[in-house]
Design a protein around this motif. Sequence first.
Motif, PDB file in Angstrom:
ATOM      1  N   GLY A  22       0.799  -1.211   0.000  1.00 32.74           N
ATOM      2  CA  GLY A  22       0.000   0.000   0.000  1.00 32.74           C
ATOM      3  C   GLY A  22       0.833   1.264   0.000  1.00 32.74           C
ATOM      4  N   ASP A  23       0.219   2.370  -0.354  1.00 35.96           N
ATOM      5  CA  ASP A  23       0.938   3.640  -0.420  1.00 35.96           C
ATOM      6  C   ASP A  23       1.177   4.251   0.953  1.00 35.96           C
ATOM      7  OD1 ASP A  23      -1.787   4.013  -0.050  1.00 35.96           O
ATOM      8  OD2 ASP A  23      -1.803   5.965  -1.035  1.00 35.96           O
ATOM      9  N   LEU A  24       0.544   3.734   2.021  1.00 34.32           N
ATOM     10  CA  LEU A  24       0.754   4.262   3.361  1.00 34.32           C
ATOM     11  C   LEU A  24       1.750   3.432   4.194  1.00 34.32           C
ATOM     12  CD1 LEU A  24      -2.953   5.116   4.316  1.00 34.32           C
ATOM     13  CD2 LEU A  24      -1.209   6.689   3.468  1.00 34.32           C
ATOM     14  N   LYS A  25       2.354   2.436   3.566  1.00 34.84           N
ATOM     15  CA  LYS A  25       3.215   1.526   4.330  1.00 34.84           C
ATOM     16  C   LYS A  25       4.399   2.257   4.970  1.00 34.84           C
ATOM     17  CE  LYS A  25       6.484  -2.259   3.682  1.00 34.84           C
ATOM     18  NZ  LYS A  25       7.184  -3.120   2.702  1.00 34.84           N
ATOM     19  N   ASP A  26       5.059   3.167   4.242  1.00 31.20           N
ATOM     20  CA  ASP A  26       6.277   3.814   4.727  1.00 31.20           C
ATOM     21  C   ASP A  26       6.005   4.933   5.724  1.00 31.20           C
ATOM     22  OD1 ASP A  26       7.659   2.146   3.055  1.00 31.20           O
ATOM     23  OD2 ASP A  26       7.686   3.591   1.386  1.00 31.20           O
ATOM     24  N   PHE A  27       4.718   5.315   5.893  1.00 32.23           N
ATOM     25  CA  PHE A  27       4.425   6.465   6.732  1.00 32.23           C
ATOM     26  C   PHE A  27       3.859   6.081   8.096  1.00 32.23           C
ATOM     27  CE2 PHE A  27       4.100   7.748   2.299  1.00 32.23           C
ATOM     28  CZ  PHE A  27       4.929   8.857   2.267  1.00 32.23           C
ATOM     29  N   GLY A  28       3.824   4.820   8.391  1.00 36.89           N
ATOM     30  CA  GLY A  28       3.339   4.391   9.683  1.00 36.89           C
ATOM     31  C   GLY A  28       4.259   3.358  10.299  1.00 36.89           C
ATOM     32  N   PRO A  29       4.541   3.463  11.584  1.00 39.25           N
ATOM     33  CA  PRO A  29       5.387   2.439  12.223  1.00 39.25           C
ATOM     34  C   PRO A  29       4.715   1.073  12.179  1.00 39.25           C
ATOM     35  CG  PRO A  29       5.145   4.407  13.593  1.00 39.25           C
ATOM     36  CD  PRO A  29       4.168   4.541  12.492  1.00 39.25           C
ATOM     37  N   ASP A  30       5.530   0.037  12.232  1.00 34.71           N
ATOM     38  CA  ASP A  30       4.985  -1.319  12.157  1.00 34.71           C
ATOM     39  C   ASP A  30       3.996  -1.586  13.288  1.00 34.71           C
ATOM     40  OD1 ASP A  30       6.500  -1.738   9.947  1.00 34.71           O
ATOM     41  OD2 ASP A  30       8.179  -2.685  11.025  1.00 34.71           O
ATOM     42  N   ALA A  31       4.274  -1.087  14.464  1.00 37.77           N
ATOM     43  CA  ALA A  31       3.375  -1.328  15.597  1.00 37.77           C
ATOM     44  C   ALA A  31       2.009  -0.690  15.362  1.00 37.77           C
ATOM     45  CB  ALA A  31       3.995  -0.784  16.876  1.00 37.77           C
ATOM     46  N   LEU A  32       2.034   0.535  14.850  1.00 33.46           N
ATOM     47  CA  LEU A  32       0.765   1.229  14.595  1.00 33.46           C
ATOM     48  C   LEU A  32      -0.009   0.550  13.474  1.00 33.46           C
ATOM     49  CD1 LEU A  32      -1.152   3.575  15.074  1.00 33.46           C
ATOM     50  CD2 LEU A  32       0.244   4.970  13.519  1.00 33.46           C
ATOM     51  N   ARG A  33       0.693   0.105  12.458  1.00 31.48           N
ATOM     52  CA  ARG A  33       0.006  -0.554  11.356  1.00 31.48           C
ATOM     53  C   ARG A  33      -0.600  -1.880  11.794  1.00 31.48           C
ATOM     54  NH1 ARG A  33       2.727  -2.202   7.169  1.00 31.48           N
ATOM     55  NH2 ARG A  33       4.843  -1.993   8.006  1.00 31.48           N
ATOM     56  N   GLN A  34       0.100  -2.623  12.600  1.00 29.29           N
ATOM     57  CA  GLN A  34      -0.450  -3.877  13.101  1.00 29.29           C
ATOM     58  C   GLN A  34      -1.661  -3.632  14.003  1.00 29.29           C
ATOM     59  OE1 GLN A  34       0.260  -6.913  12.201  1.00 29.29           O
ATOM     60  NE2 GLN A  34       1.903  -6.216  10.821  1.00 29.29           N
ATOM     61  N   GLU A  35      -1.569  -2.604  14.801  1.00 36.27           N
ATOM     62  CA  GLU A  35      -2.711  -2.268  15.659  1.00 36.27           C
ATOM     63  C   GLU A  35      -3.926  -1.859  14.815  1.00 36.27           C
ATOM     64  OE1 GLU A  35      -3.775   0.768  19.363  1.00 36.27           O
ATOM     65  OE2 GLU A  35      -1.739   0.661  18.532  1.00 36.27           O
ATOM     66  N   LEU A  36      -3.654  -1.108  13.766  1.00 35.24           N
ATOM     67  CA  LEU A  36      -4.753  -0.701  12.883  1.00 35.24           C
ATOM     68  C   LEU A  36      -5.369  -1.898  12.171  1.00 35.24           C
ATOM     69  CD1 LEU A  36      -3.657   2.643  11.172  1.00 35.24           C
ATOM     70  CD2 LEU A  36      -5.737   2.221  12.473  1.00 35.24           C
ATOM     71  N   LYS A  37      -4.541  -2.820  11.713  1.00 34.23           N
ATOM     72  CA  LYS A  37      -5.072  -4.015  11.051  1.00 34.23           C
ATOM     73  C   LYS A  37      -5.977  -4.802  11.990  1.00 34.23           C
ATOM     74  CE  LYS A  37      -1.334  -4.774   7.719  1.00 34.23           C
ATOM     75  NZ  LYS A  37      -0.228  -5.696   7.297  1.00 34.23           N
ATOM     76  N   THR A  38      -5.566  -4.907  13.243  1.00 28.09           N
ATOM     77  CA  THR A  38      -6.402  -5.615  14.224  1.00 28.09           C
ATOM     78  C   THR A  38      -7.743  -4.906  14.403  1.00 28.09           C
ATOM     79  OG1 THR A  38      -4.412  -6.361  15.366  1.00 28.09           O
ATOM     80  CG2 THR A  38      -6.499  -6.502  16.568  1.00 28.09           C
ATOM     81  N   ASP A  39      -7.713  -3.593  14.490  1.00 31.37           N
ATOM     82  CA  ASP A  39      -8.954  -2.831  14.655  1.00 31.37           C
ATOM     83  C   ASP A  39      -9.851  -2.937  13.413  1.00 31.37           C
ATOM     84  OD1 ASP A  39      -8.044  -2.109  17.121  1.00 31.37           O
ATOM     85  OD2 ASP A  39      -7.380  -0.094  16.515  1.00 31.37           O
ATOM     86  N   LEU A  40      -9.228  -2.947  12.250  1.00 26.32           N
ATOM     87  CA  LEU A  40     -10.013  -3.054  11.024  1.00 26.32           C
ATOM     88  C   LEU A  40     -10.678  -4.420  10.909  1.00 26.32           C
ATOM     89  CD1 LEU A  40      -7.579  -1.278   8.517  1.00 26.32           C
ATOM     90  CD2 LEU A  40      -9.686  -0.360   9.494  1.00 26.32           C
ATOM     91  N   ASP A  41      -9.962  -5.478  11.251  1.00 29.57           N
ATOM     92  CA  ASP A  41     -10.566  -6.810  11.233  1.00 29.57           C
ATOM     93  C   ASP A  41     -11.710  -6.909  12.235  1.00 29.57           C
ATOM     94  OD1 ASP A  41      -8.742  -7.529   9.325  1.00 29.57           O
ATOM     95  OD2 ASP A  41      -7.320  -8.438  10.748  1.00 29.57           O
ATOM     96  N   GLY A  42     -11.524  -6.299  13.369  1.00 28.02           N
ATOM     97  CA  GLY A  42     -12.603  -6.313  14.354  1.00 28.02           C
ATOM     98  C   GLY A  42     -13.822  -5.539  13.894  1.00 28.02           C
ATOM     99  N   ALA A  43     -13.602  -4.414  13.225  1.00 28.17           N
ATOM    100  CA  ALA A  43     -14.726  -3.635  12.710  1.00 28.17           C
ATOM    101  C   ALA A  43     -15.464  -4.390  11.614  1.00 28.17           C
ATOM    102  CB  ALA A  43     -14.225  -2.294  12.178  1.00 28.17           C
ATOM    103  N   GLU A  44     -14.701  -5.095  10.775  1.00 27.26           N
ATOM    104  CA  GLU A  44     -15.350  -5.867   9.706  1.00 27.26           C
ATOM    105  C   GLU A  44     -16.200  -6.993  10.289  1.00 27.26           C
ATOM    106  OE1 GLU A  44     -14.152  -8.377   5.695  1.00 27.26           O
ATOM    107  OE2 GLU A  44     -12.632  -7.806   7.176  1.00 27.26           O
ATOM    108  N   ASN A  45     -15.661  -7.697  11.251  1.00 29.44           N
ATOM    109  CA  ASN A  45     -16.429  -8.776  11.872  1.00 29.44           C
ATOM    110  C   ASN A  45     -17.667  -8.245  12.600  1.00 29.44           C
ATOM    111  OD1 ASN A  45     -14.518 -10.629  10.963  1.00 29.44           O
ATOM    112  ND2 ASN A  45     -13.278 -10.440  12.831  1.00 29.44           N
ATOM    113  N   TRP A  46     -17.521  -7.065  13.182  1.00 26.88           N
ATOM    114  CA  TRP A  46     -18.658  -6.479  13.894  1.00 26.88           C
ATOM    115  C   TRP A  46     -19.772  -6.063  12.940  1.00 26.88           C
ATOM    116  CZ3 TRP A  46     -20.661  -1.462  13.714  1.00 26.88           C
ATOM    117  CH2 TRP A  46     -21.602  -1.162  14.691  1.00 26.88           C
ATOM    118  N   ILE A  47     -19.381  -5.586  11.757  1.00 24.26           N
ATOM    119  CA  ILE A  47     -20.395  -5.153  10.783  1.00 24.26           C
ATOM    120  C   ILE A  47     -21.302  -6.309  10.395  1.00 24.26           C
ATOM    121  CG2 ILE A  47     -20.713  -4.354   8.408  1.00 24.26           C
ATOM    122  CD1 ILE A  47     -18.240  -2.618   8.748  1.00 24.26           C
ATOM    123  N   TYR A  48     -20.718  -7.483  10.188  1.00 25.34           N
ATOM    124  CA  TYR A  48     -21.497  -8.627   9.708  1.00 25.34           C
ATOM    125  C   TYR A  48     -22.024  -9.510  10.844  1.00 25.34           C
ATOM    126  CZ  TYR A  48     -19.285  -7.206   5.385  1.00 25.34           C
ATOM    127  OH  TYR A  48     -18.853  -6.467   4.306  1.00 25.34           O
TER     128      TYR A  48
END
Length: 902
Positions: free
Chosen positions: A685-711
Motif C-alpha cells: 500500500g501507499d501508506l506503508k512507509d508512513f506508519g510504524p509497524d506497531a501502529l500498522r499492526q494495531e490498525l489491522k487488528t482494529d479493522l478486522d474487528g470492525a469488519e467482523n462487527w459489521i457482519y
Amino acid sequence: MACAGIDFGAKTAVVAIARRGGIDICCNEVSNRATPTIVSFQINERHIGESGASIAAQNAKNTVAYLQRLLGVPHNTDFARKEAKRLTCKVQPEPTTGVSAAQVAYTGLESSTPGEHIFSFEALVAMFLTNLMATASNEYKAPVKDLVISVPSYYTEAQRRALLNAATIADVNVLRVVNEHAATALSYGIFRTKELPEKDPIKVAFVDIGEASTTVSIASFTNTRCEVISVATDPHLGGRNLDDLLVDKFAQQFQANYSINVLSKPKPAARLRKECEKMKKVLSTNSQAPLNIECIMNDVDVSSSIKREEFEQLSAPLVDKVRLVCERAIKQAKLKDGEKLIAVEVVGGSTRVPAFKTAIADVFAPYDAKISTTLNADECISRGCALMSAMLSPAFRVRDYVVSDINTQALDAEKIFTDGNPPECFTLVPKGNAFPCLKALTFKAPGPLTVNIRYNDPPSLPFGVEAPNVSGYLIDAPNDPDAKVRAKIRVTANGTVEMAGAQLVKEVEVEEEVVIKPPKAAQEAANGPKDVPMADATAEPEKKDAEMPDASANAKGTAPPPAEGADTGAKPTDDANAAPVGHADAEAKPVNGNIAPDAAPVPMEDVPVAPIVEKRMVKKIRTTDLQVTPLPGIGCILTAELVTVATEKEALMRANDLYIKERSEAMNSLEAYVYDLRSRIGDYGDLKDFGPDALRQELKTDLDGAENWIYSEEGDEASKSAFVERKAALVNKANPIFFRKREFEERPTRIKALEIAIDLYKKILVPGVEEYAHIPDEKKTTAQKCLEGASLWLSQEMGKQSKLAKDVDPVLTCELLNAKIGEVTSICKPIMETPKPKPKVEEKKPDAEAEKKNETAKPEENSMDTETPDAKESGAEKADPTGDEDECRGNTCCGNCGPVPV
C-alpha cells in the motif's frame, strides 16, 4: 414552480412535469421513464417502484402489485377475488370498511400482531404517490406538490374518492382526477389548434389497450374545444390476458415434457411470465419467438418456441372482444350514415399487437378512418395530465383549450321517507351527461328523509351488483305538508358525487307596507288639464294678453304675432320653425320682472304627488338551510378518522425510511473505509512507509474487528450512531499516517514556492536596477535581512527534515512553510511596490521680447481695421483716441490705442 401529471397505470406509472419550456417526462432513479406500480416490504424497510420490482421474486409474499386495480374495491366482490389471484401477497378485507387490503410482514410500525401489518390499498397507493412525487421533485430540483392524475374510465365514484384519500395520506395536492381518454384527447387536440377547424368539428377515435383494460372513445375537435362523444370500456381486457395465454400454454407443455408444475411456486411462475412478455413483444415484429429458461425449477432447463399464426389463434377470443368494444363506442356516438372519422389514434402498449391493429382497422373501415400513431403510445396520457395541471395552476399561462368529458354510468336518486310512504327512485344524471354538473331535487317535506345515490345499471359495473351504491345523505327536514325540500347534488370535475346543500322552501304570508299609485282622475284634478302649461295657469288674466305677444318673439323660430283675442297658450304655432309650447330651447325673457310663460313650462305629469301607503298581507318564499349528514358505510371508503390515522402512519414510515437510508449510508461508509485503509497500510500500500509497524499492526487488528462487527448480529441491530462512532475512532488512529503522507507529498511544492518568493524579492537588492533605484536604502536593508533570514531558516529546517524517516512526524511542515511565505510577502512586497517620486516641474521665466510681441499683437487682432503697411514699416506711434498720449510711451502699450489715422 412546476406541476406534475401522472399516468397511473395498472403495471407502470409515468410522471411528466409542466414547466417553462414545455412538458418533460421524468426519469426515475434507474433512468427509466416508467416506474413499476409495486410496493415491497422487507423486515423494517419499504421498497417502492424499481427497488420493489428488483426484489419481488425473492420477496413475493410481501410484495404488492397492481395497486390501481384493487384501489377502493370492496373485498367481497368477484372483481376483487379475481385480482387477488394475480397477487403473491395475502389480500383480505380492511377490518373497519371492508375494502380490499394487503397483509404483509413489516416491523417498521407497531401492530397488534408482531411482524405483520394490514395496509389498505389507499395507504399503498399513498406510498407509491410519495415515490412518484419524489421523482418529479428530483427532475425539477425543487419540491413538487401539485398534480393531475389519470384513472381508467370505468373507475367508480368510490374508487375516485379512494384515490383522493390516498393523495391526502401522501400529502400531495390533486388538482383534478381526469379520465385517461380525456387526457389523451387533450394531448391530441392542444398541439393541433392550427390544423383544426373553427366551427365544423372533426371527429377522432381513440383506442387504448393497456395492461389490464381497454377503452375506446370518440371525440369531436375544434381549435378551441374538445368534446367527448362516447366511451366504451372493458375492464378485463388487456395485454396481460395475452400473457396468460402464453403462460398457460407453456406451463402445460412443461408439465407434459419435463414433469414440472411451474405455476405451483411463485418464483418459477414469475420467471415464466417475464419470458412470455418478451415473447409477445418479439411476435409483434417477427414470425416466431423462442423460449429458453435455465433452471426454472428443480434444476431443470426448459426450451420451446411459438409462431405468430399459433399465437393469433390462441388470442382470437380476445381480438373479438376488442371488436365489440369498438362497436359499442361507435353505437353510442350515433354516427350518421356516411359520416367520416378523421383518424383512429391507437395508444397503450398492447396496441402494438398486429392482431389487435387488424381488428381495429376492420371495425372503423366503413367510416373511412385509418389507424394513426402520431401520439406516443406510452406517454401521451401523462403529457395530457401535465397540460391540464398547467391549465389549472395559476403559475402557468397555457393556450385556452376546453375538454368536456362525459360520465360513463347513469346515476339514480332514491328518496326514502320516514312517514311510511314508498320510496321514490328516478334518474338523476343520465349516461353520457357532461360533468361537472349540478342537479336539483324538489319534493314534499314529510319529515327526516334519506337520499341515496346509486348506479342505474349495476351489472355493467366492474364490481357487478355487489356495490351499486354511491353515497347516502340524511336530510333533517320538518314534517310540514305545506313546505318543500330542495336538495342540490353536484357531480364534481373529479367524477365524485356530493350534496351541495338542502333547503326548506315554504310560502308564507307577511304584513308589509305597500305603496299604492293614485288614480289618474285624482292626479288630473290635482294638477289641472294635461295640455295647459303651468305658467299660463298661474298668470294673471288682466296681463295675459299684453305679455303673450312679447314672449312669442323670443322663440328660436320666427313667428307672426298672434291676432287680437287669440288664445296664445292653448295651441302651438303651425310654423315648423317655431318652438313648441314648453320647448326647452326657448329663451326666457323677463316680462314685467317675471319669466315669460313659454320659456320653460313644466309638464303636469312631472309634478310630484304624495304616494299612498297601505299595510297588506303579501305572500313570500322563505328558505331555511337544513342539516345534511352523510351516511357512513356506503362506497367502502376510508372515513376521515381512518385517513388521519393512515396519514400519521405514513409520516412515521417515511421517517423510518429516511433513518434506514442514513444508517445504511453510515454502514457502507464504515465498510468502505475498512477495506480501503486495510489495503493502503498493507505491504503493497501507499501508506506503508508512513506508519510504524506497531501502529500498522494495531490498525489491522482494529479493522478486522470492525469488519467482523459489521457482519455480526450486533452490527445488524446497531444504530446509525454506532457506525459513525466506530469510523471516527479508526479515522483518529489513522490520521497521523495520512498526515505524514500528505506532508511528504506537498512539502516540495511549498519549499519551491518559498524559494520563488525569495528570488523574486531579491531583485530589490540588485544594484543598478533603475526600476528599484528610488527605494530608500533603509527599506532595502530591511528586505535584505528578511530574505537572508528566510533563506537561512529554510536551509536549516531542510537539513533537520532530511535526517528524519517517513514514519516520523515531520519538523518542516507545510503549515510552517506557508507561514514563512506569508511573512516574506508581508515585509518585502510593500517595499517592492514603493511608488516612485513624482518629478519636479521647473517654472520657466517669460521672454521679454516674446511678451512684447504678444502684447503688441492684441490690438491688431481685436481691432476691426488693419494698419497700413506704411505705418508698420515706419514704426509710427499709434494715436490715442482718448487723447491720453502719455499712457503709451516706451516699449509697452496699454492696449487702448485706436487705429492709426490715414
